[in-house]
Scaffold this motif. Structure first.
Motif, short mmCIF file in Angstrom:
data_model
loop_
_atom_site.label_atom_id
_atom_site.label_comp_id
_atom_site.label_asym_id
_atom_site.label_seq_id
_atom_site.Cartn_x
_atom_site.Cartn_y
_atom_site.Cartn_z
N SER A 154 0.80 -1.23 0.00
CA SER A 154 0.00 0.00 0.00
C SER A 154 0.83 1.27 0.00
N CYS A 155 2.11 1.15 -0.23
CA CYS A 155 3.03 2.29 -0.13
C CYS A 155 2.61 3.39 -1.11
N PRO A 156 2.43 4.60 -0.59
CA PRO A 156 2.10 5.71 -1.48
C PRO A 156 3.28 6.03 -2.40
N VAL A 157 3.01 6.75 -3.44
CA VAL A 157 4.06 7.18 -4.35
C VAL A 157 4.74 8.42 -3.78
N PHE A 158 6.06 8.41 -3.79
CA PHE A 158 6.82 9.55 -3.29
C PHE A 158 7.49 10.24 -4.47
N PRO A 159 7.57 11.56 -4.41
CA PRO A 159 8.12 12.32 -5.53
C PRO A 159 9.64 12.20 -5.62
N GLY A 160 10.13 12.50 -6.81
CA GLY A 160 11.57 12.68 -6.99
C GLY A 160 12.39 11.43 -6.87
N LYS A 161 13.49 11.56 -6.15
CA LYS A 161 14.52 10.53 -6.11
C LYS A 161 14.32 9.49 -5.01
N THR A 162 13.20 9.51 -4.32
CA THR A 162 12.96 8.58 -3.21
C THR A 162 13.00 7.13 -3.69
N ARG A 163 13.78 6.32 -2.97
CA ARG A 163 13.84 4.89 -3.27
C ARG A 163 13.08 4.14 -2.19
N VAL A 164 12.20 3.24 -2.61
CA VAL A 164 11.43 2.43 -1.67
C VAL A 164 12.11 1.07 -1.54
N VAL A 165 12.41 0.70 -0.30
CA VAL A 165 13.08 -0.55 0.01
C VAL A 165 12.22 -1.30 1.02
N HIS A 166 12.04 -2.61 0.81
CA HIS A 166 11.28 -3.40 1.77
C HIS A 166 12.22 -4.23 2.63
N VAL A 167 12.07 -4.08 3.95
CA VAL A 167 12.79 -4.90 4.92
C VAL A 167 11.74 -5.33 5.95
N GLY A 168 11.18 -6.50 5.76
CA GLY A 168 10.08 -6.94 6.61
C GLY A 168 10.51 -7.50 7.94
N PHE A 169 9.73 -7.19 8.96
CA PHE A 169 9.92 -7.73 10.30
C PHE A 169 8.59 -8.32 10.76
N ASP A 170 8.66 -9.37 11.58
CA ASP A 170 7.44 -9.96 12.12
C ASP A 170 6.68 -8.94 12.94
N ASP A 171 5.36 -9.10 12.99
CA ASP A 171 4.49 -8.19 13.73
C ASP A 171 4.41 -8.64 15.19
N PRO A 172 5.01 -7.90 16.13
CA PRO A 172 5.00 -8.34 17.53
C PRO A 172 3.60 -8.60 18.10
N PRO A 173 2.59 -7.75 17.85
CA PRO A 173 1.27 -8.06 18.39
C PRO A 173 0.73 -9.40 17.88
N ARG A 174 0.98 -9.71 16.62
CA ARG A 174 0.52 -10.98 16.06
C ARG A 174 1.29 -12.14 16.70
N LEU A 175 2.61 -11.98 16.87
CA LEU A 175 3.41 -13.01 17.52
C LEU A 175 2.93 -13.26 18.95
N ALA A 176 2.50 -12.21 19.62
CA ALA A 176 2.12 -12.29 21.03
C ALA A 176 0.69 -12.80 21.26
N GLU A 177 -0.09 -12.94 20.19
CA GLU A 177 -1.49 -13.36 20.34
C GLU A 177 -1.65 -14.67 21.11
N SER A 178 -0.76 -15.62 20.89
CA SER A 178 -0.90 -16.93 21.53
C SER A 178 -0.18 -17.02 22.87
N CYS A 179 0.45 -15.95 23.30
CA CYS A 179 1.19 -15.96 24.56
C CYS A 179 0.23 -15.93 25.75
N GLN A 180 0.62 -16.63 26.79
CA GLN A 180 -0.22 -16.72 27.98
C GLN A 180 0.08 -15.64 29.02
N THR A 181 1.33 -15.20 29.08
CA THR A 181 1.71 -14.23 30.12
C THR A 181 2.26 -12.95 29.49
N GLY A 182 2.28 -11.91 30.29
CA GLY A 182 2.86 -10.64 29.85
C GLY A 182 4.32 -10.79 29.51
N GLU A 183 5.04 -11.62 30.26
CA GLU A 183 6.46 -11.83 30.01
C GLU A 183 6.69 -12.52 28.66
#
Length: 140
Positions: free
Chosen positions: A86-115
């Motif tokens: 969904s990245c918007p278009v940026f003007p000029g010389k902007t380079r778009v680079v993708h470096v994906g990281f896991d989503d912490p809230p999604r990873l934490a969904e199955s966790c039982q404790t705050g820790e």
């Protein structure tokens, strides 16, 4: 100075951590910003794990690209798949680079404790730090 925008879906967690790390570790060579495709508010777990690592992001806020003080970036780094698609278009010389990281809230969904939840956030926090430490040299 390289201007970098870290972009994710809600600008609540991953992009906020990336901005925080870039400001803490690379402020001499990187001018860092973060934004989202939507705004979901600052994730309290992200704030907590960054504080544990000595980086205070509590004053940052979840924002959209048009709310940023500039629209001219050298790089836009998308940190999640949705932002990449969904990245918007940026003007000029902007380079778009993708470096994906896991989503912490999604990873934490199955966790039982705050820790257990915090462990998910810490893992992603540390992965983002490792990436930020290599900036800007690793960018194409």
């Amino acid at each position: 100075m390289v201007k970098i925008l870290f972009l994710c879906t809600g600008n609540s967690c991953r992009s906020q951590m990336a901005e925080g790390w870039a400001r803490a570790l690379k402020s001499d060579v990187v001018e860092a910003y973060s934004a989202g495709i939507e705004t979901h508010g600052l994730n309290p777990y992200a704030v907590k794990v960054m504080a544990e690592a000595g980086v205070n992001i509590s004053a940052q806020k979840s924002k959209l690209v048009p709310e940023l003080p500039t629209q001219e970036f050298d790089y836009v780094i998308t940190v999640c798949g949705n932002a990449r698609e969904s990245c918007p278009v940026f003007p000029g010389k902007t380079r778009v680079v993708h470096v994906g990281f896991d989503d912490p809230p999604r990873l934490a969904e199955s966790c039982q404790t705050g820790e257990e939840k915090l462990a998910c956030y810490r893992r992603v926090r540390d992965e983002i730090r490792t990436f930020i430490e290599k900036l800007p040299e690793i960018l194409p």
